[in-house]
Enzyme design. Sequence first.
Site, PDB file in Angstrom:
ATOM      1  N   CYS A 100       0.866  -1.182   0.000  1.00 58.16           N
ATOM      2  CA  CYS A 100       0.000   0.000   0.000  1.00 58.16           C
ATOM      3  C   CYS A 100       0.897   1.225   0.000  1.00 58.16           C
ATOM      4  O   CYS A 100       1.726   1.387   0.890  1.00 58.16           O
ATOM      5  CB  CYS A 100      -0.889  -0.027   1.245  1.00 58.16           C
ATOM      6  N   CYS A 104      -3.270   7.531  -1.690  1.00 56.88           N
ATOM      7  CA  CYS A 104      -4.577   7.649  -2.365  1.00 56.88           C
ATOM      8  C   CYS A 104      -5.669   8.163  -1.437  1.00 56.88           C
ATOM      9  O   CYS A 104      -6.609   8.820  -1.904  1.00 56.88           O
ATOM     10  CB  CYS A 104      -5.013   6.302  -2.912  1.00 56.88           C
ATOM     11  N   THR A 191      -4.216   4.649   7.277  1.00 54.68           N
ATOM     12  CA  THR A 191      -3.179   4.288   6.309  1.00 54.68           C
ATOM     13  C   THR A 191      -2.249   5.468   6.067  1.00 54.68           C
ATOM     14  O   THR A 191      -2.690   6.540   5.677  1.00 54.68           O
ATOM     15  CB  THR A 191      -3.865   3.885   4.990  1.00 54.68           C
ATOM     16  N   GLU A 257      -0.408   1.317   9.206  1.00 56.83           N
ATOM     17  CA  GLU A 257      -1.673   1.864   9.709  1.00 56.83           C
ATOM     18  C   GLU A 257      -1.495   2.236  11.172  1.00 56.83           C
ATOM     19  O   GLU A 257      -0.691   1.622  11.866  1.00 56.83           O
ATOM     20  CB  GLU A 257      -2.818   0.841   9.599  1.00 56.83           C
ATOM     21  N   HIS A 292     -12.609   5.685  -3.035  1.00 52.16           N
ATOM     22  CA  HIS A 292     -11.618   4.718  -2.544  1.00 52.16           C
ATOM     23  C   HIS A 292     -11.940   3.306  -3.022  1.00 52.16           C
ATOM     24  O   HIS A 292     -11.038   2.486  -3.193  1.00 52.16           O
ATOM     25  CB  HIS A 292     -11.486   4.790  -1.017  1.00 52.16           C
ATOM     26  N   TYR A 296      -9.228   0.798  -5.366  1.00 46.36           N
ATOM     27  CA  TYR A 296      -8.817  -0.593  -5.200  1.00 46.36           C
ATOM     28  C   TYR A 296      -8.776  -1.339  -6.533  1.00 46.36           C
ATOM     29  O   TYR A 296      -8.069  -2.338  -6.666  1.00 46.36           O
ATOM     30  CB  TYR A 296      -9.763  -1.318  -4.217  1.00 46.36           C
ATOM     31  N   CYS A 299      -4.889  -0.208  -7.242  1.00 46.31           N
ATOM     32  CA  CYS A 299      -3.763  -0.618  -6.386  1.00 46.31           C
ATOM     33  C   CYS A 299      -3.721  -2.128  -6.174  1.00 46.31           C
ATOM     34  O   CYS A 299      -2.670  -2.742  -6.258  1.00 46.31           O
ATOM     35  CB  CYS A 299      -3.794   0.120  -5.050  1.00 46.31           C
ATOM     36  N   GLU A 447      -7.118  -5.944   3.879  1.00 46.45           N
ATOM     37  CA  GLU A 447      -7.587  -4.641   3.435  1.00 46.45           C
ATOM     38  C   GLU A 447      -8.536  -4.781   2.238  1.00 46.45           C
ATOM     39  O   GLU A 447      -9.429  -3.952   2.049  1.00 46.45           O
ATOM     40  CB  GLU A 447      -6.422  -3.718   3.088  1.00 46.45           C
TER      41      GLU A 447
HETATM   42 FE1  SF4 Z   1      -3.317   1.888  -0.048  1.00 49.96          FE
HETATM   43 FE2  SF4 Z   1      -4.679   1.034  -2.168  1.00 49.96          FE
HETATM   44 FE3  SF4 Z   1      -5.846   2.673  -0.379  1.00 49.96          FE
HETATM   45 FE4  SF4 Z   1      -3.919   3.525  -2.058  1.00 49.96          FE
HETATM   46  S1  SF4 Z   1      -5.972   2.772  -2.623  1.00 49.96           S
HETATM   47  S2  SF4 Z   1      -4.107   3.993   0.116  1.00 49.96           S
HETATM   48  S3  SF4 Z   1      -2.590   1.760  -2.146  1.00 49.96           S
HETATM   49  S4  SF4 Z   1      -5.130   0.572  -0.046  1.00 49.96           S
HETATM   50 FE    FE Z   2      -7.128   1.403   1.821  1.00 52.16          FE
END
Ligand code: SF4
Ligand code: FE
Length: 483
Positions: A100, A104, A191, A257, A292, A296, A299, A447
């Site tokens: 991660c 983001c 995060t 985290e 968000h 995902y 990421c 996650e």
């Molecule tokens: Fe982390 Fe993915 Fe959230 Fe970005 S989108 S902060 S990489 S979990």
């Molecule tokens: Fe996240």
Amino acid sequence: MALMTGEQYMESIRNMNMQVYMFGEKIENPADHPILRPSLNSVRMTYDLAQMPEYEDLMTAKSHITGEKINRFAHIHQSTDDLCKKVKMQRLCGQKTAACFQRCVGMDAFNAVYSTSYECDQAHGTNYHDNFLKFLEYCQTNDLTTDGAMTDPKGDRSKAPHEQEDPDLFLRVVERRPDGIVVRGAKAHQTGIINSHEVLVMPTISMGEKDKDYAVAFSVPVDTKGIYMIIGRQSCDTRKLENTTMDVGNPEFGGVEALVVFDDVFVPNDRIFLNGEYEFAGVLVERFAGYHRQSYGGCKVGVGDVLIGAAAVAAEYNGVQKASHVKDKLIEMIHLNETLYCCGIACSAEGSATPSGNYLINLLLANVCKQNITRFPYEIARLAEDIAGGLMVTAPSEKDLKDPVIGPVVEKYFKGVANVSTENRLKILRLIENLTLGTAAVGYRTESMHGAGSPQAQRIMISRQGNLAEKKALAKSLAHIEE
Ligand code: SF4
Ligand code: FE
């Protein structure tokens, strides 16, 4: 300075005076702590990649405020093309870190607060959007990393914020002064908070009038007086203290985290973006969560690329790459991973402008994206473990491999195909272990289930956005049903 180098970013975090606790101790220099450093390296990647000409189109954008080139992580999406590029950028960062990369949440919070503060001002004559624009420009111009903080501890889930026995279980305003507000409470699972310059706080659920004091959004620097953080443990985290690289699996990168406590923190008026307009809490939550959930689809896919690659390498090192079932498992992993990417791109391509002018993803498709994320990475991880074999969890340590006496024995008996060293074979298995069971499993596995909201949260949104009435009307019309 619109773009910082990775080195400048590291230095800027080192210069902050954050209050960080881990293993019962205050950590004086979190940026250089061996357990925490890999998480800083992951955020650094978002700065390093933005400096590379080959990634300029994905990693940077033109600020709609200043017209300057900025990091895309600080950008307000101006089109569906921007939304698609966001997902592609996240896939790239996932591929480069297999972790991660944390930045983001700030980007998603920027975009959610941008449109919500605008609409709140329209309805109430408040001044939040201007406040927010000033803050945003500051973050863009100085290329800052912001933690988007939404999740409250929540206490008894059957009770609203104002009904909790301990009123601090949701973050709230405890004092209103002429020059600002004082807030108290905490945000959980934050995060990247220790690798951020600023924290952008939002409410965590939709609220009613009695929750007015909890309907608050604001930003402050992470080292503001009264803020402290307690780092969350990760499986196998102390392996990073052993001074070896192989056993860590992914020696350079990781995520982090923390619980962030706001112990009577003062927020000046010009940093307030919502303050009591409770009917906008739900809108803000829905939008941040939507962005968000889209994230995902980028990421997790990038990290999935690494896991699929690692499984394929492990198969080669075992000499089984030609077995039809192994080939088929790799195909299945790719199919699942690309399905997630399809969802990320689809909700972006189907996005639309909000009244403030920035672009919002298609919320139904973003929720479908995340719902699939709660399942497919588990299946991809299962198949990777299947291909890797049990040695992934029974292999001896790097110290054994390097030991002058037992090292040669480890070397001999854990050899796979003749032309690959035992060390390389164990390295790739440790990477798979890291992604499925180790420190990176926080970011890739659990996650995927709970980040950006647990599965049921998406199902509620899918039921709201799914337009079942229209589907019933279609069926009745074709069947010539008249009621
Ligand atoms: Fe982390 Fe993915 Fe959230 Fe970005 S989108 S902060 S990489 S979990
Ligand atoms: Fe996240």
